[in-house]
Write an enzyme that holds these catalytic residues in place. Structure first.
Site, PDB file in Angstrom:
ATOM      1  N   LYS A  19     -43.813  15.681  33.191  1.00 43.85           N
ATOM      2  CA  LYS A  19     -43.803  16.896  33.968  1.00 43.85           C
ATOM      3  C   LYS A  19     -42.389  17.677  34.046  1.00 43.85           C
ATOM      4  CE  LYS A  19     -43.419  16.440  38.772  1.00 43.85           C
ATOM      5  NZ  LYS A  19     -43.585  15.986  40.122  1.00 43.85           N
ATOM      6  N   ARG A  24     -39.006  22.448  32.749  1.00 41.70           N
ATOM      7  CA  ARG A  24     -37.599  22.419  31.944  1.00 41.70           C
ATOM      8  C   ARG A  24     -38.071  23.343  30.811  1.00 41.70           C
ATOM      9  NH1 ARG A  24     -36.564  17.848  34.786  1.00 41.70           N
ATOM     10  NH2 ARG A  24     -34.639  17.521  35.510  1.00 41.70           N
ATOM     11  N   GLY A  92     -40.116  20.706  43.640  1.00 45.75           N
ATOM     12  CA  GLY A  92     -38.557  20.516  43.765  1.00 45.75           C
ATOM     13  C   GLY A  92     -37.758  20.972  42.592  1.00 45.75           C
ATOM     14  N   ARG A 121     -37.724  19.493  52.827  1.00 45.47           N
ATOM     15  CA  ARG A 121     -36.573  18.694  51.935  1.00 45.47           C
ATOM     16  C   ARG A 121     -35.279  19.410  51.797  1.00 45.47           C
ATOM     17  NH1 ARG A 121     -40.181  18.020  46.885  1.00 45.47           N
ATOM     18  NH2 ARG A 121     -42.191  18.662  48.204  1.00 45.47           N
ATOM     19  N   SER A 163     -28.900  12.840  41.789  1.00 46.22           N
ATOM     20  CA  SER A 163     -30.136  13.696  41.939  1.00 46.22           C
ATOM     21  C   SER A 163     -30.088  14.543  40.382  1.00 46.22           C
ATOM     22  CB  SER A 163     -30.025  14.890  43.082  1.00 46.22           C
ATOM     23  OG  SER A 163     -30.980  15.927  42.700  1.00 46.22           O
ATOM     24  N   ASP A 312     -39.575   7.199  41.202  1.00 46.59           N
ATOM     25  CA  ASP A 312     -40.716   7.347  41.400  1.00 46.59           C
ATOM     26  C   ASP A 312     -41.917   6.151  41.150  1.00 46.59           C
ATOM     27  OD1 ASP A 312     -40.055  10.196  41.529  1.00 46.59           O
ATOM     28  OD2 ASP A 312     -40.482  10.577  39.764  1.00 46.59           O
ATOM     29  N   LYS A 339     -38.577  12.696  50.194  1.00 52.45           N
ATOM     30  CA  LYS A 339     -39.371  13.001  48.975  1.00 52.45           C
ATOM     31  C   LYS A 339     -40.568  13.904  49.563  1.00 52.45           C
ATOM     32  CE  LYS A 339     -37.202  11.239  45.381  1.00 52.45           C
ATOM     33  NZ  LYS A 339     -37.236  12.091  44.226  1.00 52.45           N
ATOM     34  N   ARG A 343     -41.231   8.428  51.830  1.00 56.07           N
ATOM     35  CA  ARG A 343     -41.840   7.224  51.014  1.00 56.07           C
ATOM     36  C   ARG A 343     -41.825   5.950  51.466  1.00 56.07           C
ATOM     37  NH1 ARG A 343     -41.825  10.184  45.227  1.00 56.07           N
ATOM     38  NH2 ARG A 343     -43.381  11.611  45.439  1.00 56.07           N
ATOM     39  N   ARG A 386     -47.809  10.689  44.748  1.00 55.78           N
ATOM     40  CA  ARG A 386     -47.496   9.195  44.463  1.00 55.78           C
ATOM     41  C   ARG A 386     -48.084   8.216  45.199  1.00 55.78           C
ATOM     42  NH1 ARG A 386     -45.705  10.433  39.485  1.00 55.78           N
ATOM     43  NH2 ARG A 386     -43.616  11.593  39.458  1.00 55.78           N
TER      44      ARG A 386
END
Length: 427
Positions: A19, A24, A92, A121, A163, A312, A339, A343, A386
């Site tokens: 993904k 990108r 994000g 977020r 990050s 993840d 997230k 989570r 997720r």
């Protein structure tokens, strides 16, 4: 959706393209000169959000087949002001990386918005982009983001939290920063898809210890990119096949970037039987095929230094730990609380409802493993893809099955997940 218990997982499959590389690739193709082609593109809500954004910014995008995207870029400084806000949906990566590119579009104004989850977020890119010279406005550090592009200056920025998205945003803005290299310092290593892609395009990217530096450029060449399968999309199948007795599953063409595959190391020390073969390279990324067989697991601990390499997959780790022998602990994973859902809370409440013995901590959780199938029951995804996939795997390995509310959230990253899972499930 009710996911019934399974006997085993058997067969061969391939998962959609990474993904983050899809996103990108689209963003870089939009500011490249000429026509780019992305092969192995994985369509999902998050990746399609990138396509929608660059179309609004003036790039031409064509989709000649299901997994091929072609685009004609507008050049590094050619992004146009859109007629309205740029909707990033739940993505994000799209929000933060696009912000880095827009910061260098001198004299133009842009607004980035997201859905309710993304808008809740922290953005985190506004601080470094302001330091570089762009005007950036947020609402208490959250979207929507209003950016006025400007002439940028290079900075040295130390990430306050691990990050890859913030790192990538600063590096992309650094392409526009005259006067030297833009540097980002990581406390812990994070996924490096951006650095690999930029280097493949001829951009000078250097890593020295914890510091990554990028030099400014006048233009970018077009991309011709084969995108490997997403490890995070393969992870649910790895866990299900490990936990279901008699399983023998092969997953082909999976990205094995070491900044993404910390979960393989964790599963290995828990006793999983996962073999990697047919190693190769695609688009500057390591790729291989995975063969997984069922195994009995033992408990382990995950510390802060490992978290960025498998953030993840931590929900799936909690389920695997619940069926392992002994107590497992995760520390230093506070980022899970910001997230798509909280989570730590989502995983703890969901798995406890199914009979897994676990408790939440501020920055992680503890699981008391019992090497038997959990009871099953009901849980809700909380609109988090997720957690929806976690519920599906939990249903397969449970005694009574799991009713997964909000199962459609898988479409954020993996629209064909349930169909692919059913194709290798034996009951």
């Amino acid at each position: 959706m009710k996911v019934e218990p399974a006997a085993t997982l058997v067969g061969d499959l391939a998962v959609p393209g990474v993904k983050g590389i899809c996103q990108r690739g689209v963003l870089l193709g939009a500011v490249a000169d000429g026509e780019s082609e992305l092969r192995g593109f994985g369509h999902a809500a998050d990746t399609d959000a990138a396509i929608d954004v660059v179309r609004a910014l003036g790039a031409e995008v064509d989709e000649p087949s299901e997994d091929v995207v072609r685009m004609r870029g507008v050049g590094l400084r050619g992004l146009r002001e859109p007629e309205g806000p740029l909707d990033c949906g739940n993505a994000g990566t799209v929000l933060r990386l696009t912000a880095g590119l827009l910061a260098g579009q001198e004299g133009r104004r842009f607004e980035l918005v997201g859905d309710e989850s993304l808008s809740g977020r922290p953005v985190r890119v506004e601080v470094p982009l302001r330091e570089m010279g762009a005007r950036v406005e947020t609402i208490d550090g959250r979207a929507p983001i209003v950016i006025e592009g400007a002439e940028l200056s290079p900075i040295r920025y130390e990430l306050p939290v691990a990050s890859a998205q913030v790192k990538s945003s600063v590096l992309l803005a650094g392409l526009y920063a005259r006067g030297g290299a833009t540097r980002v310092v990581e406390r812990l290593p994070t996924r490096d898809h951006t650095e690999r892609l930029l280097a493949s395009l001829g951009v000078r990217v250097r890593r020295r210890g914890r510091e990554i530096a990028v030099e400014p450029v006048d233009s970018l060449p077009p991309l011709s990119l084969d995108i490997p399968g997403d490890f995070s999309s393969a992870a649910p199948f790895l866990v299900a096949a490990t936990l279901l007795s008699g399983s023998e599953l092969r997953i082909h063409g999976v990205n094995l970037n070491p900044t993404r595959t910390g979960f393989l190391d964790v599963l290995d020390r828990m006793g999983a039987r996962i073999a990697v073969f047919n190693r190769r390279s695609a688009g500057g990324e390591p790729v291989g095929d995975l063969e997984v067989r069922s195994a009995e697991l033992v408990a382990t601990e995950i510390g802060p230094e490992e978290v960025p390499l498998l953030v993840d997959e931590l929900p799936l780790f909690a389920l695997a730990a619940g069926m392992a022998r002994g107590d497992s602990v995760v520390r230093g994973a506070g980022e899970l609380r910001v997230k798509e859902s909280d989570r730590i809370e989502s995983v703890t409440m969901s798995l406890r409802a199914l009979g897994v013995r676990m408790s939440a901590r501020d920055d992680g959780f503890r699981v008391r493993g019992v090497p038997t199938r959990p009871r099953g029951g009901g849980m809700h995804s909380r609109e988090d893809h997720r957690i929806a996939m976690l519920g599906a795997v939990a249903g397969l390995v449970s005694r009574e099955g799991v009713e997964v509310g909000g199962a459609e959230a898988v479409a954020i990253s993996f629209p064909g997940f349930f169909e692919l899972l059913n194709s290798v499930t034996r009951r």
